[in-house]
Scaffold this motif. Sequence first.
Motif, PDB file in Angstrom:
ATOM      1  N   ARG A 154       0.845  -1.190   0.000  1.00 58.30           N
ATOM      2  CA  ARG A 154       0.000   0.000   0.000  1.00 58.30           C
ATOM      3  C   ARG A 154       0.879   1.238   0.000  1.00 58.30           C
ATOM      4  O   ARG A 154       1.976   1.234   0.560  1.00 58.30           O
ATOM      5  CB  ARG A 154      -0.930   0.041   1.227  1.00 58.30           C
ATOM      6  CG  ARG A 154      -2.038  -0.979   1.211  1.00 58.30           C
ATOM      7  CD  ARG A 154      -3.083  -0.664   2.266  1.00 58.30           C
ATOM      8  NE  ARG A 154      -4.131  -1.671   2.305  1.00 58.30           N
ATOM      9  CZ  ARG A 154      -5.204  -1.623   3.094  1.00 58.30           C
ATOM     10  NH1 ARG A 154      -5.357  -0.598   3.921  1.00 58.30           N
ATOM     11  NH2 ARG A 154      -6.105  -2.580   3.065  1.00 58.30           N
ATOM     12  N   GLU A 155       0.377   2.300  -0.599  1.00 53.18           N
ATOM     13  CA  GLU A 155       1.109   3.560  -0.672  1.00 53.18           C
ATOM     14  C   GLU A 155       0.491   4.570   0.286  1.00 53.18           C
ATOM     15  O   GLU A 155      -0.732   4.779   0.279  1.00 53.18           O
ATOM     16  CB  GLU A 155       1.074   4.101  -2.100  1.00 53.18           C
ATOM     17  CG  GLU A 155       1.846   5.381  -2.309  1.00 53.18           C
ATOM     18  CD  GLU A 155       1.781   5.868  -3.742  1.00 53.18           C
ATOM     19  OE1 GLU A 155       1.614   7.091  -3.949  1.00 53.18           O
ATOM     20  OE2 GLU A 155       1.885   5.014  -4.648  1.00 53.18           O
ATOM     21  N   ILE A 156       1.319   5.181   1.103  1.00 56.07           N
ATOM     22  CA  ILE A 156       0.869   6.259   1.982  1.00 56.07           C
ATOM     23  C   ILE A 156       0.800   7.543   1.169  1.00 56.07           C
ATOM     24  O   ILE A 156       1.787   7.956   0.563  1.00 56.07           O
ATOM     25  CB  ILE A 156       1.828   6.435   3.175  1.00 56.07           C
ATOM     26  CG1 ILE A 156       1.817   5.189   4.066  1.00 56.07           C
ATOM     27  CG2 ILE A 156       1.475   7.677   3.981  1.00 56.07           C
ATOM     28  CD1 ILE A 156       2.849   5.224   5.173  1.00 56.07           C
ATOM     29  N   VAL A 157      -0.349   8.177   1.165  1.00 53.40           N
ATOM     30  CA  VAL A 157      -0.552   9.404   0.404  1.00 53.40           C
ATOM     31  C   VAL A 157      -0.516  10.592   1.363  1.00 53.40           C
ATOM     32  O   VAL A 157      -1.359  10.677   2.267  1.00 53.40           O
ATOM     33  CB  VAL A 157      -1.883   9.380  -0.363  1.00 53.40           C
ATOM     34  CG1 VAL A 157      -2.074  10.676  -1.153  1.00 53.40           C
ATOM     35  CG2 VAL A 157      -1.935   8.167  -1.297  1.00 53.40           C
ATOM     36  N   PRO A 158       0.440  11.503   1.216  1.00 53.67           N
ATOM     37  CA  PRO A 158       0.541  12.638   2.139  1.00 53.67           C
ATOM     38  C   PRO A 158      -0.748  13.440   2.205  1.00 53.67           C
ATOM     39  O   PRO A 158      -1.407  13.686   1.187  1.00 53.67           O
ATOM     40  CB  PRO A 158       1.676  13.473   1.553  1.00 53.67           C
ATOM     41  CG  PRO A 158       2.493  12.506   0.770  1.00 53.67           C
ATOM     42  CD  PRO A 158       1.519  11.509   0.217  1.00 53.67           C
ATOM     43  N   GLY A 159      -1.114  13.827   3.410  1.00 48.65           N
ATOM     44  CA  GLY A 159      -2.301  14.645   3.625  1.00 48.65           C
ATOM     45  C   GLY A 159      -3.574  13.851   3.802  1.00 48.65           C
ATOM     46  O   GLY A 159      -4.578  14.405   4.266  1.00 48.65           O
ATOM     47  N   GLU A 160      -3.556  12.581   3.459  1.00 47.88           N
ATOM     48  CA  GLU A 160      -4.768  11.776   3.547  1.00 47.88           C
ATOM     49  C   GLU A 160      -4.808  10.976   4.844  1.00 47.88           C
ATOM     50  O   GLU A 160      -3.774  10.621   5.412  1.00 47.88           O
ATOM     51  CB  GLU A 160      -4.872  10.821   2.357  1.00 47.88           C
ATOM     52  CG  GLU A 160      -5.117  11.526   1.038  1.00 47.88           C
ATOM     53  CD  GLU A 160      -5.474  10.551  -0.076  1.00 47.88           C
ATOM     54  OE1 GLU A 160      -5.558   9.325   0.195  1.00 47.88           O
ATOM     55  OE2 GLU A 160      -5.672  11.019  -1.210  1.00 47.88           O
ATOM     56  N   LEU A 161      -6.032  10.681   5.294  1.00 50.00           N
ATOM     57  CA  LEU A 161      -6.213   9.783   6.426  1.00 50.00           C
ATOM     58  C   LEU A 161      -5.947   8.353   5.983  1.00 50.00           C
ATOM     59  O   LEU A 161      -6.370   7.945   4.904  1.00 50.00           O
ATOM     60  CB  LEU A 161      -7.632   9.893   6.983  1.00 50.00           C
ATOM     61  CG  LEU A 161      -8.002  11.181   7.725  1.00 50.00           C
ATOM     62  CD1 LEU A 161      -9.494  11.224   7.993  1.00 50.00           C
ATOM     63  CD2 LEU A 161      -7.230  11.293   9.037  1.00 50.00           C
ATOM     64  N   LEU A 162      -5.247   7.599   6.823  1.00 47.34           N
ATOM     65  CA  LEU A 162      -5.069   6.189   6.542  1.00 47.34           C
ATOM     66  C   LEU A 162      -6.362   5.452   6.879  1.00 47.34           C
ATOM     67  O   LEU A 162      -7.130   5.889   7.743  1.00 47.34           O
ATOM     68  CB  LEU A 162      -3.907   5.610   7.349  1.00 47.34           C
ATOM     69  CG  LEU A 162      -2.507   5.880   6.785  1.00 47.34           C
ATOM     70  CD1 LEU A 162      -2.074   7.304   7.025  1.00 47.34           C
ATOM     71  CD2 LEU A 162      -1.485   4.926   7.398  1.00 47.34           C
TER      72      LEU A 162
END
Length: 342
Positions: A154-162
């Motif tokens: 999975r890719e962590i997207v900056p600014g988004e809630l996990l």
Amino acid sequence: MALTFDHGGGVRSVAVPIPDNPLGHTLVYVVDTGRGPVLVDTGWDDPASWEALTEGLAACGTSPADVHGVVITHHHPDHHGLSGRVREASGAWVAMHAADIAIVRRTREAPPERWFAYMAAKLEAAGAPEDHVAPLRAARGRTLPGLAPALPDREIVPGELLGLPGRRLRAVWTPGHTPGHVCLHLEEDHPAGLPGRGRLFSGDHLLPEITPHIGLYEDPDDATVTDPLGDYLASLESVGRLTPAEVLPAHQHPFTAAGSRVQDLLVHHEHRLASLLALLSEPLTPWQLATRMRWNRPWDEIPRSSRNIAVSEAESHLRRLVKQGRAEPVPGTDPVTYVRTA
């Protein structure tokens, strides 16, 4: 007996040892969610470390088989090392920022000798003496820790809630220590009512008593001149604006007053840049600069591998000075030397 701590509000930590390392251990955080525990980092891939993690999870009332997901702050082996074993035990997803996923993929695909050849060439270009570089050229049969890391899915997207059921955990991109380092902002009231905006899992970005290593972003296939120290300083300021009630770092211990710590680190790096600028009254290679910089021990006592790290840190500071227009390379020098601008 594994060392664990209950931070309240469904967050606990397990101290996972790092073999033969003065840092001692990585704090792996266990975050309760509606689908089971999610780990922030996992620790070093070593039998004793795995045993400590397993015992620590048991003390927290869970096990590796129960883990729902793993969030990795950055790709270094004391953070990402055990991710594969956790995923094998549980089927958990493993998430990381795209920039560090690219490093993991490149590390998995490249033969070890390519890394040694690349490092030898970098050190030679930095002015390292032949007796320091030669062992890297002769290291063809050797391996290094972290050369077969688990590939995140999975890719962590900056600014988004996990996607953590029942929790508000937002990714904050904080490049500097690595290009894909992330902090994780738990946007929930502090369980002890401390003033501020939630809690921050800071990885290696913000530590209470030490400064993280800021070296170069290493990519043999990319000739882009990056500015890791500039990235780090900008990231520090962005974290300071979050004003978390408490910081939960990957090493040492939790702390409050994040804003004060950010300011301390900004001042530290400005003083360090000024001290390097004073050294550049004469032309110096990055290696020569590193030998003259102030470290936590005399240069003669720094091990060979740590000298490589020191030279990388010297180069990151040089790049910041060049970008600021305070230093410049001397034309025609090989290896390249730098001097402060008039």
